[in-house]
Design an enzyme around this catalytic site. Sequence first.
Site, PDB file in Angstrom:
ATOM      1  N   THR A 153       0.873  -1.176   0.000  1.00 61.31           N
ATOM      2  CA  THR A 153       0.000   0.000   0.000  1.00 61.31           C
ATOM      3  C   THR A 153       0.903   1.217   0.000  1.00 61.31           C
ATOM      4  O   THR A 153       1.968   1.204   0.602  1.00 61.31           O
ATOM      5  CB  THR A 153      -0.854  -0.022   1.278  1.00 61.31           C
ATOM      6  N   GLY A 178      -5.898  -3.856   7.493  1.00 57.98           N
ATOM      7  CA  GLY A 178      -6.885  -2.785   7.459  1.00 57.98           C
ATOM      8  C   GLY A 178      -8.034  -2.916   8.435  1.00 57.98           C
ATOM      9  O   GLY A 178      -8.501  -1.923   9.004  1.00 57.98           O
TER      10      GLY A 178
HETATM   11  N1  ASP Z   1      -4.262  -1.358   4.781  1.00 60.93           N
HETATM   12  C1  ASP Z   1      -4.446  -1.971   3.486  1.00 60.93           C
HETATM   13  C2  ASP Z   1      -5.802  -2.662   3.479  1.00 60.93           C
HETATM   14  O1  ASP Z   1      -6.171  -3.232   4.468  1.00 60.93           O
HETATM   15  C3  ASP Z   1      -3.412  -2.969   3.144  1.00 60.93           C
HETATM   16  C4  ASP Z   1      -1.973  -2.544   3.330  1.00 60.93           C
HETATM   17  O2  ASP Z   1      -1.707  -1.540   3.956  1.00 60.93           O
HETATM   18  O3  ASP Z   1      -1.059  -3.242   2.842  1.00 60.93           O
HETATM   19  O4  ASP Z   1      -6.446  -2.662   2.447  1.00 60.93           O
END
Ligand code: ASP
Length: 328
Positions: free
Chosen positions: A195, A249
């Site tokens: 991300t 998340g």
């Molecule tokens: N936070 C992101 C999600 O849950 C994933 C990530 O940060 O890698 O979609």
Amino acid sequence: MISTPPVPLIAIHGGAGTISRASIGTEQKAAYQAALKDVLLAAQQLLAAGGSALDAVSLAVDLLEDCPLFNAGHGAVFTHDETHELDAAVMDGATLRAGAVACVSRVRRPLRAARAVMERSEHVLLVAAGAEAFAQACGLELVDPAYFSTEARRAQLQRARSSDATLLDHDAAALVFRPSAAGAPPLDEGSKLGTVGAVALDVHGNLAAATSTGGMTNKRPGRVGDTPLIGAGTYADNRTAAVSCTGSGEMFMRVVAAYDVCARMAYAGQSLAAAAQEVVMQVLPAIGGRGGLIAVDALGNLSLPFNTEGMYRGFARVGEAPQTAIFR
Ligand code: ASP
């Protein structure tokens, strides 16, 4: 008394997780650091020329979305159905305006769509087909979903599917992040890195935050993470901080992580560092939340805590050389 303008600052992340020092080669490490540095230099230049924090985070995330090393835009992870569903959000700390999109699979640059929602609609969050139609109406580029696919991500999906096979018999949403009996995370941690996010302070003292993601590998179609939820994965308020999160998340949503950093500063008078540290090292781990965040305040203080082995990250103050790091 004439107050001196703040020194503008950009900070970025490219995701957090278990990045084993042994498994990441020197070449791979150098590629990540070079990619982060290029993005920092571009955003730093924009800020040095008097550009806004909002434009700086938008540019940084644009570039990170285009880079296949990171799980956003081109190079996004696959859902369980081997499709892509991308989420993004942006927030302007000066006005508390915010925009976000979720579950889009044809918008080439999801962060631009989020910004269009903020600037050209009366809404904060648009999802799926409606968000895509809005992006198209705003003149943004739509692509075939295959544009986002890379072979590396496809291989990660296969690995995640095989290790996850028994878990999918259960309520996947609750179980995806639960450690197995052996204590190992059910998903290949390496597969959910990437991300991307950015936070910035500009010469006018304004803050902004932006985050963009393909979500979690092997996620159930329709799942939305913390990234596009204002307050959970992304938040900015000039009075406190600009925050962009990365990690599991669902946990970030449950503690409203980005906003919690700001609330601690506002209500408890905590410093940026203390607030960010407490959220990442205490609040999130208490419910099994793994990941990190990047945060900057209006004084130019910076905090980049993570509770995983690594987080791709970097920052650049105007007039200083950019710094990048992966591990502690
Ligand atoms: N936070 C992101 C999600 O849950 C994933 C990530 O940060 O890698 O979609």
